[in-house]
Design an enzyme around this catalytic site. Structure first.
Site, mmCIF file in Angstrom:
data_model
loop_
_atom_site.group_PDB
_atom_site.id
_atom_site.type_symbol
_atom_site.label_atom_id
_atom_site.label_comp_id
_atom_site.label_asym_id
_atom_site.label_seq_id
_atom_site.Cartn_x
_atom_site.Cartn_y
_atom_site.Cartn_z
ATOM 1 N N LEU A 242 51.281 37.892 31.257
ATOM 2 C CA LEU A 242 50.456 38.008 32.465
ATOM 3 C C LEU A 242 49.501 39.182 32.339
ATOM 4 C CD1 LEU A 242 53.362 37.336 34.947
ATOM 5 C CD2 LEU A 242 51.429 35.821 34.546
ATOM 6 N N CYS A 243 48.420 39.119 33.127
ATOM 7 C CA CYS A 243 47.421 40.162 33.066
ATOM 8 C C CYS A 243 48.062 41.514 33.437
ATOM 9 C CB CYS A 243 46.270 39.859 34.019
ATOM 10 S SG CYS A 243 46.758 39.744 35.737
ATOM 11 N N PRO A 244 47.693 42.616 32.830
ATOM 12 C CA PRO A 244 46.570 42.754 31.888
ATOM 13 C C PRO A 244 46.953 42.582 30.415
ATOM 14 C CG PRO A 244 47.418 44.917 32.380
ATOM 15 C CD PRO A 244 48.296 43.924 33.127
ATOM 16 N N ASP B 207 47.186 32.744 31.549
ATOM 17 C CA ASP B 207 46.874 33.489 32.774
ATOM 18 C C ASP B 207 45.400 33.285 33.121
ATOM 19 O OD1 ASP B 207 46.172 35.367 34.678
ATOM 20 O OD2 ASP B 207 47.578 36.859 33.946
ATOM 21 N N ARG C 99 48.829 37.953 39.578
ATOM 22 C CA ARG C 99 49.886 37.249 38.856
ATOM 23 C C ARG C 99 50.463 36.099 39.672
ATOM 24 N NH1 ARG C 99 53.510 41.216 35.396
ATOM 25 N NH2 ARG C 99 51.881 42.060 34.097
#
Lengths: 78, 351
Positions: A14-16, A41, B48
């Site tokens: 997931l980001c980042p 993502d 997310r």
């Protein structure tokens, strides 16, 4: 799109972190070489162009393919 | 412009750090931006989970600021056990909630100092403004942060620089102090003017309030984890999995022995599915409803209460009985329960 010198699969991250891993991968590439980043993502679609602009690498394009995104980055010549 | 030196910018992408970045960049100083990933950023968590309630997906503002000003940016992941231990044992204590802002800043500055040394940079700067925040941006705490991080004289706050003692880069002429600011307090009037002057047109609204640790309801859940562990004779500590679960779902303290977490959306349900090992998984069987997890060792009565609350949050909430499946390792049982209808009781259990 040009043939990538390396493919980085960040699926499930997931980001980042796709961007964190991209930064590491680009560091190990030759100048002018292309990196393909695969991400699940959706944030990659906005993050990658901004990261490329900030770091003056070339964003060649980000495309959705099914549930994943493919992003092509060319390492800048310093 | 002549290059005069190199600096490390700590940026969040908010207005203040974007302005600080622009102020230093216009002096011809080479800048590398760093953004720290703590695991407690509300915007990051919203991203997310698929975006905000209105369907929009927040941007990564640190990346946006670096892109706008064409500054190289590096993400630094500090979300590991060293950071979590600091949160549990802060030397300078907490703010109004679970926010040990002074310790957190010192922690980040130490990491930034290591980057400064590795990059051969001359100094570090931030968007901190004197008097803007009640705990971490007072004159005395700004000084503590500088001293404890080992950055004596090498930590510049461009927005308040003229109100603070000159730093080494100002004394040696790397930075022209006259081109820095004398901003203090919570008003953002000067920042708005400065944004116009510097051509900064894009920043997130509203500024600040991005950290879960400053959130009252999050703090209750955070301290509940610590207190429960301590009461059970365990060490007061937080692990990375706690951080994910603390920002997911509705939390109910069923008893000192058991906690219930109920998903609030499909994304949260999917997230909870990744944290089933070591916990009981609850779900209504014949009607749509949330995924829920129970931690600890509940008594029979507490199991029934958890099942009734899970039934209450599903489509069967008005039915006389709902079948709730309880899975715990190899054990799979079904409890026929009446959905909990005593709202006051449910709320009293909410953490």
């Amino acid at each position: 799109m040009p043939a990538p010198a390396r493919t980085l699969d960040t699926s499930g991250r997931l980001c980042p972190f796709p961007i964190v891993e991209t930064a590491k991968a680009v560091r190990s590439l030759d100048e002018g070489a292309v990196l393909l980043v695969i991400s699940t993502d959706a944030g990659i679609a906005t993050d990658m162009p901004m990261w490329c602009k900030a770091t003056r690498n070339e964003h060649l394009g980000t495309f959705r393919e099914g549930s994943a995104w493919k992003s092509f980055v060319r390492k800048r010549a310093r | 412009m002549q290059k005069q030196g190199k600096a490390i910018a700590m940026i969040s992408g908010g207005l203040d750090s974007t302005l600080a970045l622009a102020l230093v960049r216009r002096q011809g100083i080479e800048v590398k931006a760093v953004n720290f990933y703590t695991g407690f950023c509300i915007t990051e968590t919203q991203r997310r989970k698929g975006g905000r309630a209105d369907g929009s997906v927040p941007r990564n503002e640190a990346l946006r600021a670096a892109a706008d000003l064409e500054v190289d940016i590096e993400y630094v992941d500090i979300s590991g056990s060293e950071y979590l231990d600091m949160l549990v044992h802060p030397k300078y204590g907490y703010g109004a909630n679970a926010n040990p802002c002074v310790d957190c800043r010192v922690f980040m500055m130490r990491k930034a100092k290591a980057i400064m040394e590795a990059e051969g940079a001359d100094f570090i700067f931030t968007g901190e403004v004197l008097g803007q925040r009640p705990k971490s941006q007072r004159r005395d705490t700004l000084r503590i942060i500088e001293r404890d991080s080992g950055l004596d004289g090498r930590l510049l706050r461009p927005l308040s620089a003229k109100l603070l003692p000159p730093t080494i880069p100002e004394q040696t002429g790397i930075v022209d102090r006259e081109l820095l600011e004398a901003i203090s307090g919570r008003s953002r009037q000067r920042q708005m003017e400065l944004a116009k002057e510097l051509g900064v047109v894009d920043w997130p609204q509203p500024a600040g309030g991005c950290c879960y640790l400053t959130d009252e309801s999050f703090a209750k859940k955070f301290f509940d984890v610590l207190d429960t562990r301590e009461a059970a004779g365990e060490e007061r500590r937080i692990v990375p999995e706690d951080v994910v679960l603390l920002s997911t779902g509705r939390h109910f303290r069923i008893s000192p022995r058991a906690k219930l977490i109920v998903g609030r959306s499909e994304v949260e349900n999917a997230l909870l599915e990744h944290h089933v090992p070591g916990r009981a998984r609850l779900e209504a069987k014949d009607v749509l409803g949330p995924i829920a997890l129970v931690e600890g060792e509940p008594t029979w009565e507490e199991r029934m209460l958890a099942a009734r609350i899970v039934a209450r949050y599903g489509k069967g909430k008005d039915a006389p009985k709902v079948a709730v499946e309880w899975r715990e390792g190899e054990l799979v049982e079904t409890y026929e329960v009446e959905p909990e209808r005593d709202e006051a009781r449910v709320e009293a259990l909410r953490i």
